[in-house]
Design a protein around this motif. Structure first.
Motif, PDB file in Angstrom:
ATOM      1  N   ILE A   9       1.100  -1.062   0.139  1.00 44.11           N
ATOM      2  CA  ILE A   9       0.064   0.515  -0.244  1.00 44.11           C
ATOM      3  C   ILE A   9       0.896   1.171  -0.143  1.00 44.11           C
ATOM      4  CG2 ILE A   9      -1.662   1.295   1.121  1.00 44.11           C
ATOM      5  CD1 ILE A   9      -2.904  -1.374   1.946  1.00 44.11           C
ATOM      6  N   LEU A  10       2.279   1.167   0.895  1.00 45.37           N
ATOM      7  CA  LEU A  10       3.221   2.583   1.186  1.00 45.37           C
ATOM      8  C   LEU A  10       3.216   2.571  -0.234  1.00 45.37           C
ATOM      9  CD1 LEU A  10       4.036   4.388   3.089  1.00 45.37           C
ATOM     10  CD2 LEU A  10       6.407   3.021   3.076  1.00 45.37           C
ATOM     11  N   PRO A  11       4.095   2.258  -1.222  1.00 42.10           N
ATOM     12  CA  PRO A  11       4.495   2.955  -2.144  1.00 42.10           C
ATOM     13  C   PRO A  11       2.692   3.199  -3.677  1.00 42.10           C
ATOM     14  CG  PRO A  11       5.395   0.514  -2.624  1.00 42.10           C
ATOM     15  CD  PRO A  11       3.946   0.683  -1.145  1.00 42.10           C
ATOM     16  N   ILE A  12       2.261   2.614  -3.245  1.00 37.49           N
ATOM     17  CA  ILE A  12       1.120   2.405  -5.025  1.00 37.49           C
ATOM     18  C   ILE A  12       0.684   5.023  -3.572  1.00 37.49           C
ATOM     19  CG2 ILE A  12      -1.381   2.512  -4.871  1.00 37.49           C
ATOM     20  CD1 ILE A  12      -0.970  -0.220  -4.730  1.00 37.49           C
ATOM     21  N   VAL A  13      -0.021   4.523  -1.992  1.00 41.33           N
ATOM     22  CA  VAL A  13      -0.098   6.107  -1.744  1.00 41.33           C
ATOM     23  C   VAL A  13       1.473   7.132  -2.359  1.00 41.33           C
ATOM     24  CG1 VAL A  13      -0.535   7.285   0.628  1.00 41.33           C
ATOM     25  CG2 VAL A  13      -1.300   4.853  -0.057  1.00 41.33           C
ATOM     26  N   GLU A  14       2.702   6.484  -2.033  1.00 44.13           N
ATOM     27  CA  GLU A  14       4.008   7.868  -2.702  1.00 44.13           C
ATOM     28  C   GLU A  14       3.206   8.010  -4.188  1.00 44.13           C
ATOM     29  OE1 GLU A  14       5.238   9.277  -0.325  1.00 44.13           O
ATOM     30  OE2 GLU A  14       5.731   7.879   1.551  1.00 44.13           O
ATOM     31  N   ILE A  15       3.176   6.832  -4.693  1.00 46.53           N
ATOM     32  CA  ILE A  15       2.967   6.948  -6.131  1.00 46.53           C
ATOM     33  C   ILE A  15       1.857   8.589  -7.051  1.00 46.53           C
ATOM     34  CG2 ILE A  15       2.541   5.936  -8.073  1.00 46.53           C
ATOM     35  CD1 ILE A  15       3.509   4.274  -7.163  1.00 46.53           C
ATOM     36  N   ALA A  16       0.444   8.130  -5.658  1.00 51.96           N
ATOM     37  CA  ALA A  16       0.068   8.321  -6.007  1.00 51.96           C
ATOM     38  C   ALA A  16       0.110   9.832  -5.456  1.00 51.96           C
ATOM     39  CB  ALA A  16      -1.624   7.971  -5.166  1.00 51.96           C
ATOM     40  N   LEU A  17       0.227  10.607  -4.350  1.00 54.94           N
ATOM     41  CA  LEU A  17       0.779  11.602  -3.963  1.00 54.94           C
ATOM     42  C   LEU A  17       1.774  12.608  -5.007  1.00 54.94           C
ATOM     43  CD1 LEU A  17       1.241  11.038  -0.219  1.00 54.94           C
ATOM     44  CD2 LEU A  17      -0.571  13.004  -1.411  1.00 54.94           C
ATOM     45  N   PHE A  18       2.721  11.685  -5.512  1.00 57.37           N
ATOM     46  CA  PHE A  18       3.617  12.192  -6.956  1.00 57.37           C
ATOM     47  C   PHE A  18       2.963  12.799  -7.647  1.00 57.37           C
ATOM     48  CE2 PHE A  18       7.892   9.680  -4.262  1.00 57.37           C
ATOM     49  CZ  PHE A  18       7.943  11.088  -3.937  1.00 57.37           C
ATOM     50  N   ILE A  19       1.837  12.132  -7.926  1.00 58.10           N
ATOM     51  CA  ILE A  19       1.360  12.104  -9.238  1.00 58.10           C
ATOM     52  C   ILE A  19       0.558  13.435  -8.923  1.00 58.10           C
ATOM     53  CG2 ILE A  19      -0.698  11.913 -10.991  1.00 58.10           C
ATOM     54  CD1 ILE A  19       0.765   8.752 -10.699  1.00 58.10           C
ATOM     55  N   GLN A  20       0.237  13.526  -7.945  1.00 55.82           N
ATOM     56  CA  GLN A  20      -1.570  14.674  -7.552  1.00 55.82           C
ATOM     57  C   GLN A  20      -0.548  15.759  -7.196  1.00 55.82           C
ATOM     58  OE1 GLN A  20      -4.379  14.846  -7.024  1.00 55.82           O
ATOM     59  NE2 GLN A  20      -4.342  12.885  -8.443  1.00 55.82           N
ATOM     60  N   VAL A  21       0.878  16.121  -6.724  1.00 51.62           N
ATOM     61  CA  VAL A  21       1.386  17.147  -5.561  1.00 51.62           C
ATOM     62  C   VAL A  21       2.117  17.486  -7.179  1.00 51.62           C
ATOM     63  CG1 VAL A  21       3.331  17.873  -4.345  1.00 51.62           C
ATOM     64  CG2 VAL A  21       1.669  16.280  -3.322  1.00 51.62           C
ATOM     65  N   GLY A  22       2.945  16.370  -8.258  1.00 56.75           N
ATOM     66  CA  GLY A  22       3.325  17.294  -9.001  1.00 56.75           C
ATOM     67  C   GLY A  22       2.471  17.855  -9.827  1.00 56.75           C
ATOM     68  N   GLY A  23       1.326  17.575 -10.202  1.00 58.15           N
ATOM     69  CA  GLY A  23       0.469  18.274 -11.029  1.00 58.15           C
ATOM     70  C   GLY A  23       0.024  19.992 -10.474  1.00 58.15           C
ATOM     71  N   LEU A  24       0.471  19.971  -9.857  1.00 59.20           N
ATOM     72  CA  LEU A  24       0.226  21.042  -9.033  1.00 59.20           C
ATOM     73  C   LEU A  24       0.866  21.782  -9.009  1.00 59.20           C
ATOM     74  CD1 LEU A  24      -2.083  19.891  -5.536  1.00 59.20           C
ATOM     75  CD2 LEU A  24      -3.395  21.353  -7.657  1.00 59.20           C
ATOM     76  N   ILE A  25       1.942  21.717  -8.424  1.00 62.59           N
ATOM     77  CA  ILE A  25       3.423  22.114  -8.445  1.00 62.59           C
ATOM     78  C   ILE A  25       4.503  21.801  -9.358  1.00 62.59           C
ATOM     79  CG2 ILE A  25       2.873  22.109  -5.589  1.00 62.59           C
ATOM     80  CD1 ILE A  25       5.429  21.510  -5.502  1.00 62.59           C
ATOM     81  N   GLY A  26       4.485  20.935  -9.852  1.00 61.84           N
ATOM     82  CA  GLY A  26       5.429  21.142 -11.450  1.00 61.84           C
ATOM     83  C   GLY A  26       6.486  19.679 -10.944  1.00 61.84           C
ATOM     84  N   VAL A  27       7.088  18.993 -11.506  1.00 59.87           N
ATOM     85  CA  VAL A  27       8.095  17.451 -11.175  1.00 59.87           C
ATOM     86  C   VAL A  27       9.161  18.699 -10.224  1.00 59.87           C
ATOM     87  CG1 VAL A  27       9.501  16.213 -11.973  1.00 59.87           C
ATOM     88  CG2 VAL A  27       7.324  16.545 -13.252  1.00 59.87           C
ATOM     89  N   LEU A  28      10.004  19.628 -10.649  1.00 59.52           N
ATOM     90  CA  LEU A  28      11.381  20.379 -10.474  1.00 59.52           C
ATOM     91  C   LEU A  28      10.696  20.806  -8.560  1.00 59.52           C
ATOM     92  CD1 LEU A  28      12.414  21.941 -12.932  1.00 59.52           C
ATOM     93  CD2 LEU A  28      13.247  19.783 -11.902  1.00 59.52           C
ATOM     94  N   PRO A  29       9.474  20.940  -8.548  1.00 62.75           N
ATOM     95  CA  PRO A  29       9.689  21.487  -6.851  1.00 62.75           C
ATOM     96  C   PRO A  29       9.246  20.187  -5.689  1.00 62.75           C
ATOM     97  CG  PRO A  29       7.951  22.654  -7.936  1.00 62.75           C
ATOM     98  CD  PRO A  29       8.899  22.258  -9.146  1.00 62.75           C
ATOM     99  N   VAL A  30       8.452  19.587  -6.773  1.00 64.87           N
ATOM    100  CA  VAL A  30       7.898  17.995  -5.916  1.00 64.87           C
ATOM    101  C   VAL A  30       9.822  17.419  -5.494  1.00 64.87           C
ATOM    102  CG1 VAL A  30       7.790  15.911  -6.070  1.00 64.87           C
ATOM    103  CG2 VAL A  30       6.275  17.761  -6.488  1.00 64.87           C
ATOM    104  N   ILE A  31      10.732  17.559  -6.440  1.00 64.56           N
ATOM    105  CA  ILE A  31      11.858  16.329  -6.483  1.00 64.56           C
ATOM    106  C   ILE A  31      12.802  17.316  -5.066  1.00 64.56           C
ATOM    107  CG2 ILE A  31      14.131  16.134  -7.922  1.00 64.56           C
ATOM    108  CD1 ILE A  31      12.201  15.245  -9.517  1.00 64.56           C
ATOM    109  N   ALA A  32      12.470  18.791  -5.608  1.00 61.81           N
ATOM    110  CA  ALA A  32      13.332  19.747  -4.406  1.00 61.81           C
ATOM    111  C   ALA A  32      12.783  19.274  -3.395  1.00 61.81           C
ATOM    112  CB  ALA A  32      13.229  20.788  -5.088  1.00 61.81           C
ATOM    113  N   LEU A  33      11.111  19.347  -2.935  1.00 71.41           N
ATOM    114  CA  LEU A  33      10.552  18.968  -1.863  1.00 71.41           C
ATOM    115  C   LEU A  33      11.756  17.900  -0.967  1.00 71.41           C
ATOM    116  CD1 LEU A  33       9.024  20.412  -0.699  1.00 71.41           C
ATOM    117  CD2 LEU A  33       6.796  18.980  -1.188  1.00 71.41           C
TER     118      LEU A  33
END
Length: 193
Positions: A9-33
């Protein structure tokens, strides 16, 4: 089966959060975060771990129960580890664990589920003279697996200058003379070389 569930479950939740937050603020800010979270996690483990060790040492010196500082220190280290693990959900859980009120709540919940059934320690004299009370006055009894290894406790002292006159033949000091004609300093008389 239940132990494997968080690892699925944990990897699925993490991937979903990466997709959602990455869609809102962008890929580079998520990586920096995620990178900033890892650096903050290492810093937390370094500084808060040292602070928890000091709290534990202070509790031991003041004869207080060291359980609370140990438990808080363990939770802080887990928080730092969760922040180092790449992921937004694990970093958020790690940040929550850094709040002392949250740690206290978790520890209260854990303490409510712990039940102590009993503990003890015993020691008993197995040979030798017993005290006037018929047993060891402290009331100790040997626990399971305790064996008498034949160890005898004792005290000794090194006597540099033997009392005069030294009786001939009792020590080896007559054979080894110091610079002033007397026994050499440091010879206690217990060994003969």
């Amino acid at each position: 089966m239940w132990l494997l569930l968080p690892f699925v479950i944990l990897p699925i939740v993490e991937i979903a959060l990466f997709i959602q937050v990455g869609g809102l603020i962008g890929v580079l800010p998520v990586i920096a975060l995620v990178l900033a979270s890892a650096v903050a996690g290492v810093t937390v483990m370094r500084h808060q771990g040292a602070r928890a060790a000091l709290d534990l040492q202070r509790a031991m010196q003041e004869f207080r129960d060291p359980g609370r500082p140990m438990a808080h220190g363990a939770l802080v280290m887990i928080a730092g580890l969760l922040m180092v693990v790449p992921g937004l959900f694990t970093s958020a859980v790690g940040l929550l664990l850094l709040i002392p009120a949250v740690r206290s709540l978790i520890l209260r919940q854990m303490a409510a589920r712990v039940r102590v059934s009993g503990s003890g320690f015993s020691y008993r004299q197995t040979h030798g003279a017993e005290s006037e009370f018929g047993a060891d006055p402290a009331g100790f009894r040997p626990g399971r697996g305790w064996r008498d290894e034949g160890v005898i406790d004792g005290e000794y002292s090194v006597q540099d200058d033997p009392p005069a006159p030294v009786r001939e033949g009792l020590t080896d000091q007559s054979a080894q003379k110091g610079p002033e004609g007397g026994p050499r300093r440091g010879d206690s008389g217990w060994t003969r070389h």
